[in-house]
Design a protein around this motif. Structure first.
Motif, mmCIF file in Angstrom:
data_model
loop_
_atom_site.group_PDB
_atom_site.id
_atom_site.type_symbol
_atom_site.label_atom_id
_atom_site.label_comp_id
_atom_site.label_asym_id
_atom_site.label_seq_id
_atom_site.Cartn_x
_atom_site.Cartn_y
_atom_site.Cartn_z
ATOM 1 N N LEU A 155 -14.578 4.042 -2.256
ATOM 2 C CA LEU A 155 -13.752 5.167 -1.810
ATOM 3 C C LEU A 155 -14.559 6.440 -2.019
ATOM 4 O O LEU A 155 -14.811 6.850 -3.150
ATOM 5 C CB LEU A 155 -12.434 5.185 -2.591
ATOM 6 N N LEU A 159 -1.172 9.564 -3.204
ATOM 7 C CA LEU A 159 -2.232 10.436 -2.702
ATOM 8 C C LEU A 159 -1.663 11.635 -1.953
ATOM 9 O O LEU A 159 -2.152 12.763 -2.091
ATOM 10 C CB LEU A 159 -3.170 9.649 -1.788
ATOM 11 N N LEU A 172 -6.949 6.595 -8.082
ATOM 12 C CA LEU A 172 -7.583 5.445 -7.444
ATOM 13 C C LEU A 172 -8.223 4.519 -8.472
ATOM 14 O O LEU A 172 -8.172 3.282 -8.318
ATOM 15 C CB LEU A 172 -8.624 5.924 -6.429
ATOM 16 N N GLN A 173 -8.808 5.094 -9.507
ATOM 17 C CA GLN A 173 -9.365 4.249 -10.575
ATOM 18 C C GLN A 173 -8.269 3.417 -11.230
ATOM 19 O O GLN A 173 -8.442 2.209 -11.459
ATOM 20 C CB GLN A 173 -10.048 5.125 -11.620
ATOM 21 N N TYR A 180 -5.420 2.534 -9.925
ATOM 22 C CA TYR A 180 -4.905 1.563 -8.960
ATOM 23 C C TYR A 180 -5.831 0.357 -8.860
ATOM 24 O O TYR A 180 -5.380 -0.797 -8.859
ATOM 25 C CB TYR A 180 -4.751 2.233 -7.603
ATOM 26 N N LEU A 181 -7.133 0.607 -8.793
ATOM 27 C CA LEU A 181 -8.100 -0.484 -8.721
ATOM 28 C C LEU A 181 -8.085 -1.327 -9.989
ATOM 29 O O LEU A 181 -8.171 -2.563 -9.938
ATOM 30 C CB LEU A 181 -9.500 0.083 -8.482
ATOM 31 N N TYR A 229 0.800 -1.213 0.000
ATOM 32 C CA TYR A 229 0.000 0.000 0.000
ATOM 33 C C TYR A 229 0.841 1.276 0.000
ATOM 34 O O TYR A 229 0.310 2.384 -0.118
ATOM 35 C CB TYR A 229 -0.951 0.025 1.197
ATOM 36 N N LEU A 253 -7.632 -0.908 0.233
ATOM 37 C CA LEU A 253 -7.075 -1.535 -0.968
ATOM 38 C C LEU A 253 -6.235 -2.761 -0.619
ATOM 39 O O LEU A 253 -6.306 -3.794 -1.301
ATOM 40 C CB LEU A 253 -6.244 -0.512 -1.738
ATOM 41 N N ILE A 285 0.344 3.753 -3.079
ATOM 42 C CA ILE A 285 -0.854 4.593 -3.139
ATOM 43 C C ILE A 285 -0.803 5.663 -2.054
ATOM 44 O O ILE A 285 -1.277 6.790 -2.266
ATOM 45 C CB ILE A 285 -2.146 3.751 -3.035
ATOM 46 N N VAL A 297 -7.649 4.632 2.948
ATOM 47 C CA VAL A 297 -7.724 4.172 1.554
ATOM 48 C C VAL A 297 -6.733 3.043 1.324
ATOM 49 O O VAL A 297 -7.063 2.003 0.724
ATOM 50 C CB VAL A 297 -7.448 5.337 0.588
ATOM 51 N N TYR A 314 -11.543 9.368 0.596
ATOM 52 C CA TYR A 314 -10.254 9.840 0.085
ATOM 53 C C TYR A 314 -10.127 11.354 0.102
ATOM 54 O O TYR A 314 -9.050 11.898 -0.179
ATOM 55 C CB TYR A 314 -9.990 9.296 -1.324
#
Length: 393
Positions: A240, A9, A29-30, A32-33, A2, A220, A5, A216, A131
């Motif tokens: 999120l 951020l 985040l999009q 990363y997912l 983690y 994840l 991320i 966050v 977030y």
């Protein structure tokens, strides 16, 4: 895993709701997912950018009504209306004040891994964290944070007094003393509006490393862990949210949009919020005047695990009455939810809503423990649901 991320951020100056920086955080985040293999979508909603707008509407409406009382008795309706809006908002209930101008578009970011098997036994876990970052607030300074709830209760009670004073003034009773009290209340509410928002005008937003880039990251990391377990009947959804710092608004719209889809005995939620310093805490109670109790299966499972050798000394059970969490809407809709945060020995969340909430101040221990505990709770919950299903046959 983690750390990347967290760094991404917190490399942004802030992640304020409905700001360009907040939009960039949503894009990160999009991506990363998607890299984790999730089906990714965003859900837009309308919100004020910060609670500053809401405070000005509430206090401005109340002050306007009190000022107009000598002119027209109709103003008592205005006073009472804004008192009701404030009581609901500061007791973490839905209040129409969140729809007052000016509205902006923010986005919840959602990643989903569907169950490998579908059927009556399919369960769903929602891993949640906000977030967005908060405005800097003088009311959350180390010397003020522990008194936040008391200060809020006093303000709510004085609003109730303002309603009584308004009725007495219109009736012509108790003058001139009632008039003096009305003036004093007006000065108090104007002062509270100034103190409650001055930090934002002087310092802007926080960087939000602990509150809530850590949450966050934990959501994840937990999703990744659960994916590796390959539980065939489990749908995993990471949610999120934005605009939590304006009044848990993103979470409110998410719950309202989806609550009819969920079966309560086959759905559970884990909410991660502010894990950057202190001891991981299983939240059992929140609220201002209206006390919100987390009496549900995942919270009970977490409390049992805290007492085991695996988590003894790493986690605790506690309460948090300074503002609230996104999970409040799940509690109010009787959807099983576990909320995890980190608290210092004195019960505070270090550095929240302060300029020094930065990555160099983050302790990763509570994040690691949150991921371990969330994974263990979900495993026990799934095993328990499977046993109930077998016994039911």
């Amino acid at each position: 895993m983690y750390q990347s991320i967290l760094r991404a951020l917190t490399a942004l100056p802030h992640r304020g709701a409905a700001t360009p920086e907040g939009s960039e955080a949503a894009r990160l985040l999009q991506d990363y997912l998607a890299n984790l293999g999730a089906d990714v979508r965003t859900e837009p909603f309308q919100t004020p950018k910060t609670y500053v707008t809401i405070i000005y509407w509430l206090m401005g409406g109340l002050l306007t009504g009190l000022a107009l009382l000598p002119v027209t008795g109709v103003a008592i309706g205005l006073v009472l209306y804004f008192i009701v809006l404030a009581w609901r908002y500061f007791n973490w209930q839905y209040s129409f004040i969140i729809k007052f101008p000016v509205q902006h578009t923010a986005h919840n970011v959602i990643g989903r891994w569907p169950a490998r098997r579908t059927g009556e036994g399919t369960r769903k876990v929602i891993l949640m964290a906000h977030y967005d970052t908060a405005p800097v607030s003088l009311l959350y300074s180390p010397g003020q944070q522990t008194n936040f709830r008391t200060s809020l209760i006093i303000s709510l009670l004085l609003m109730a007094l303002a309603g009584v004073v308004a009725m007495l003034e219109v009736a012509g009773a108790g003058r001139p003393y009632v008039t003096y009290i009305r003036y004093g209340l007006m000065v108090y509410f104007a002062f509270q509006a100034m103190i409650g928002t001055l930090g934002y005008w002087l310092k802007g937003y926080t960087n939000g490393a602990s509150d809530n880039a850590t949450g966050v990251a934990a959501a994840l990391a937990t999703a990744d862990r659960l994916q590796q377990l390959q539980l065939p009947d489990l749908t995993i959804e990471v949610v999120l949210t934005s605009a939590e710092e304006a009044g848990m608004i993103g979470a409110y719209y998410y719950v309202e949009a989806h609550k009819k889809e969920w079966k309560r005995n086959q759905t559970m939620v884990v909410n991660f919020d502010t894990l950057g310093a202190g001891t991981l805490t299983v939240v059992e109670q929140t609220g201002t005047l209206d006390v919100i109790r987390y009496k549900n299966e995942p919270t009970q499972l977490a409390k049992e695990l805290v007492a085991t050798d695996a988590f003894r000394g790493r986690a605790q059970v506690g309460r948090w009455h300074t503002a609230d969490f996104d999970s409040v809407w799940f509690v109010r809709n009787r959807i099983p939810v576990l909320t995890l945060c980190a608290l210092a020995a004195d019960g505070r969340m270090p550095r929240i809503h302060q300029p020094d909430d930065t990555l160099d101040q983050v302790e990763t221990g509570p994040v690691d423990t949150a991921v371990d505990l969330a994974e263990a709770v979900v495993e026990r919950w799934v095993a328990g649901r499977q046993q109930i299903s077998v016994l039911g046959k």
